[in-house]
Design a protein around this motif. Sequence first.
Motif, PDB file in Angstrom:
ATOM      1  N   ARG A  68       0.827  -1.201   0.000  1.00  0.00           N
ATOM      2  CA  ARG A  68       0.000   0.000   0.000  1.00  0.00           C
ATOM      3  C   ARG A  68       0.867   1.258   0.000  1.00  0.00           C
ATOM      4  NH1 ARG A  68      -3.961   0.140   4.800  1.00  0.00           N
ATOM      5  NH2 ARG A  68      -4.125  -2.013   4.148  1.00  0.00           N
ATOM      6  N   ILE A  69       0.451   2.268  -0.770  1.00  0.00           N
ATOM      7  CA  ILE A  69       1.151   3.543  -0.817  1.00  0.00           C
ATOM      8  C   ILE A  69       0.760   4.352   0.411  1.00  0.00           C
ATOM      9  CG2 ILE A  69       1.441   5.682  -2.120  1.00  0.00           C
ATOM     10  CD1 ILE A  69       0.661   4.094  -4.629  1.00  0.00           C
ATOM     11  N   PRO A  70       1.733   4.875   1.141  1.00  0.00           N
ATOM     12  CA  PRO A  70       1.370   5.655   2.335  1.00  0.00           C
ATOM     13  C   PRO A  70       0.632   6.938   1.958  1.00  0.00           C
ATOM     14  CG  PRO A  70       3.727   5.781   1.908  1.00  0.00           C
ATOM     15  CD  PRO A  70       3.162   4.775   0.944  1.00  0.00           C
ATOM     16  N   VAL A  71      -0.501   7.134   2.593  1.00  0.00           N
ATOM     17  CA  VAL A  71      -1.340   8.307   2.332  1.00  0.00           C
ATOM     18  C   VAL A  71      -1.540   9.036   3.655  1.00  0.00           C
ATOM     19  CG1 VAL A  71      -3.601   9.096   1.547  1.00  0.00           C
ATOM     20  CG2 VAL A  71      -2.518   7.125   0.452  1.00  0.00           C
ATOM     21  N   GLU A  72      -1.342  10.343   3.645  1.00  0.00           N
ATOM     22  CA  GLU A  72      -1.560  11.125   4.846  1.00  0.00           C
ATOM     23  C   GLU A  72      -3.057  11.292   5.077  1.00  0.00           C
ATOM     24  OE1 GLU A  72       0.472  14.802   4.982  1.00  0.00           O
ATOM     25  OE2 GLU A  72       2.390  13.938   4.382  1.00  0.00           O
ATOM     26  N   SER A  73      -3.498  11.036   6.302  1.00  0.00           N
ATOM     27  CA  SER A  73      -4.914  11.145   6.593  1.00  0.00           C
ATOM     28  C   SER A  73      -5.360  12.604   6.707  1.00  0.00           C
ATOM     29  CB  SER A  73      -5.254  10.390   7.885  1.00  0.00           C
ATOM     30  OG  SER A  73      -4.462  10.889   8.936  1.00  0.00           O
ATOM     31  N   PHE A  74      -4.478  13.481   7.207  1.00  0.00           N
ATOM     32  CA  PHE A  74      -4.800  14.892   7.325  1.00  0.00           C
ATOM     33  C   PHE A  74      -3.703  15.697   6.642  1.00  0.00           C
ATOM     34  CE2 PHE A  74      -6.681  12.959  11.126  1.00  0.00           C
ATOM     35  CZ  PHE A  74      -7.989  13.303  10.910  1.00  0.00           C
ATOM     36  N   PRO A  75      -4.072  16.691   5.846  1.00  0.00           N
ATOM     37  CA  PRO A  75      -3.027  17.518   5.237  1.00  0.00           C
ATOM     38  C   PRO A  75      -2.322  18.347   6.304  1.00  0.00           C
ATOM     39  CG  PRO A  75      -5.197  18.420   4.761  1.00  0.00           C
ATOM     40  CD  PRO A  75      -5.408  17.089   5.442  1.00  0.00           C
ATOM     41  N   ARG A  76      -1.039  18.559   6.101  1.00  0.00           N
ATOM     42  CA  ARG A  76      -0.268  19.317   7.082  1.00  0.00           C
ATOM     43  C   ARG A  76      -0.462  20.817   6.869  1.00  0.00           C
ATOM     44  NH1 ARG A  76       5.542  16.273   7.701  1.00  0.00           N
ATOM     45  NH2 ARG A  76       4.686  14.257   8.274  1.00  0.00           N
ATOM     46  N   HIS A  77      -0.718  21.494   7.951  1.00  0.00           N
ATOM     47  CA  HIS A  77      -0.868  22.939   7.928  1.00  0.00           C
ATOM     48  C   HIS A  77       0.231  23.538   8.796  1.00  0.00           C
ATOM     49  CE1 HIS A  77      -4.706  22.657   5.931  1.00  0.00           C
ATOM     50  NE2 HIS A  77      -5.139  21.805   6.842  1.00  0.00           N
ATOM     51  N   PRO A  78       0.718  24.721   8.425  1.00  0.00           N
ATOM     52  CA  PRO A  78       1.719  25.348   9.293  1.00  0.00           C
ATOM     53  C   PRO A  78       1.101  25.708  10.638  1.00  0.00           C
ATOM     54  CG  PRO A  78       1.061  26.820   7.521  1.00  0.00           C
ATOM     55  CD  PRO A  78       0.436  25.490   7.238  1.00  0.00           C
ATOM     56  N   CYS A  79       1.857  25.520  11.674  1.00  0.00           N
ATOM     57  CA  CYS A  79       1.358  25.780  13.026  1.00  0.00           C
ATOM     58  C   CYS A  79       1.901  27.109  13.529  1.00  0.00           C
ATOM     59  CB  CYS A  79       1.810  24.676  13.978  1.00  0.00           C
ATOM     60  SG  CYS A  79       1.182  23.062  13.541  1.00  0.00           S
ATOM     61  N   ASP A  80       1.077  27.807  14.291  1.00  0.00           N
ATOM     62  CA  ASP A  80       1.509  29.016  14.969  1.00  0.00           C
ATOM     63  C   ASP A  80       1.784  28.662  16.424  1.00  0.00           C
ATOM     64  OD1 ASP A  80       1.195  30.542  12.718  1.00  0.00           O
ATOM     65  OD2 ASP A  80      -0.870  31.104  13.188  1.00  0.00           O
ATOM     66  N   LEU A  81       2.933  29.066  16.891  1.00  0.00           N
ATOM     67  CA  LEU A  81       3.317  28.769  18.266  1.00  0.00           C
ATOM     68  C   LEU A  81       3.634  30.083  18.962  1.00  0.00           C
ATOM     69  CD1 LEU A  81       4.006  26.584  20.361  1.00  0.00           C
ATOM     70  CD2 LEU A  81       6.349  26.667  19.495  1.00  0.00           C
ATOM     71  N   THR A  82       2.949  30.312  20.082  1.00  0.00           N
ATOM     72  CA  THR A  82       3.164  31.517  20.854  1.00  0.00           C
ATOM     73  C   THR A  82       3.861  31.144  22.152  1.00  0.00           C
ATOM     74  OG1 THR A  82       1.152  32.460  19.937  1.00  0.00           O
ATOM     75  CG2 THR A  82       2.048  33.497  21.911  1.00  0.00           C
ATOM     76  N   VAL A  83       4.957  31.816  22.432  1.00  0.00           N
ATOM     77  CA  VAL A  83       5.714  31.566  23.654  1.00  0.00           C
ATOM     78  C   VAL A  83       5.733  32.846  24.463  1.00  0.00           C
ATOM     79  CG1 VAL A  83       7.953  30.935  24.613  1.00  0.00           C
ATOM     80  CG2 VAL A  83       7.156  29.859  22.497  1.00  0.00           C
ATOM     81  N   ILE A  84       5.331  32.738  25.718  1.00  0.00           N
ATOM     82  CA  ILE A  84       5.330  33.883  26.611  1.00  0.00           C
ATOM     83  C   ILE A  84       6.370  33.617  27.689  1.00  0.00           C
ATOM     84  CG2 ILE A  84       3.978  35.254  28.228  1.00  0.00           C
ATOM     85  CD1 ILE A  84       1.492  34.372  26.655  1.00  0.00           C
ATOM     86  N   GLY A  85       7.362  34.453  27.731  1.00  0.00           N
ATOM     87  CA  GLY A  85       8.413  34.289  28.729  1.00  0.00           C
ATOM     88  C   GLY A  85       8.039  34.968  30.026  1.00  0.00           C
ATOM     89  N   ILE A  86       8.206  34.265  31.132  1.00  0.00           N
ATOM     90  CA  ILE A  86       7.901  34.836  32.444  1.00  0.00           C
ATOM     91  C   ILE A  86       9.146  34.672  33.306  1.00  0.00           C
ATOM     92  CG2 ILE A  86       6.481  34.645  34.502  1.00  0.00           C
ATOM     93  CD1 ILE A  86       4.264  33.512  32.776  1.00  0.00           C
ATOM     94  N   ASP A  87       9.637  35.777  33.808  1.00  0.00           N
ATOM     95  CA  ASP A  87      10.785  35.699  34.701  1.00  0.00           C
ATOM     96  C   ASP A  87      10.307  35.862  36.149  1.00  0.00           C
ATOM     97  OD1 ASP A  87      10.107  38.311  34.565  1.00  0.00           O
ATOM     98  OD2 ASP A  87      12.120  39.081  34.191  1.00  0.00           O
ATOM     99  N   SER A  88      11.213  35.801  37.062  1.00  0.00           N
ATOM    100  CA  SER A  88      10.829  35.825  38.470  1.00  0.00           C
ATOM    101  C   SER A  88      10.351  37.201  38.919  1.00  0.00           C
ATOM    102  CB  SER A  88      12.008  35.376  39.334  1.00  0.00           C
ATOM    103  OG  SER A  88      13.093  36.264  39.147  1.00  0.00           O
ATOM    104  N   ASP A  89      10.665  38.274  38.196  1.00  0.00           N
ATOM    105  CA  ASP A  89      10.247  39.625  38.578  1.00  0.00           C
ATOM    106  C   ASP A  89       8.912  40.017  37.959  1.00  0.00           C
ATOM    107  OD1 ASP A  89      12.569  39.859  40.011  1.00  0.00           O
ATOM    108  OD2 ASP A  89      13.678  40.723  38.320  1.00  0.00           O
ATOM    109  N   SER A  90       8.310  39.133  37.187  1.00  0.00           N
ATOM    110  CA  SER A  90       7.078  39.456  36.486  1.00  0.00           C
ATOM    111  C   SER A  90       5.901  39.513  37.445  1.00  0.00           C
ATOM    112  CB  SER A  90       6.807  38.404  35.410  1.00  0.00           C
ATOM    113  OG  SER A  90       5.550  38.596  34.846  1.00  0.00           O
ATOM    114  N   THR A  91       4.934  40.379  37.164  1.00  0.00           N
ATOM    115  CA  THR A  91       3.743  40.485  38.000  1.00  0.00           C
ATOM    116  C   THR A  91       2.844  39.256  37.815  1.00  0.00           C
ATOM    117  OG1 THR A  91       2.638  41.739  36.277  1.00  0.00           O
ATOM    118  CG2 THR A  91       3.750  42.986  38.008  1.00  0.00           C
TER     119      THR A  91
END
Length: 67
Positions: free
Chosen positions: A38-61
């Motif tokens: 069998r030929i491998p077929v992707e079940s879901f098309p790949r979409h670019p993902c957005d990743l949000t990173v929020i940095g929190i340091d020890s002095d943050s409120t």
Amino acid sequence: MSDWTSLWYVWLILVTVFLLLLCGVSASCIKFCCRKKRIPVESFPRHPCDLTVIGIDSDSTAHSTVT
């Protein structure tokens, strides 16, 4: 000691176990062969993902309100 040919139920159990093993091996071989062809077929098309990173340091409120 009894003769093995008179113990028909032992032969019946042995034949049943052998047939179950044979069916399991055959099913595994068929599954392996079908998967390989069998030929491998992707079940879901790949979409670019957005990743949000929020940095929190020890002095943050935000950090002081959480703790």
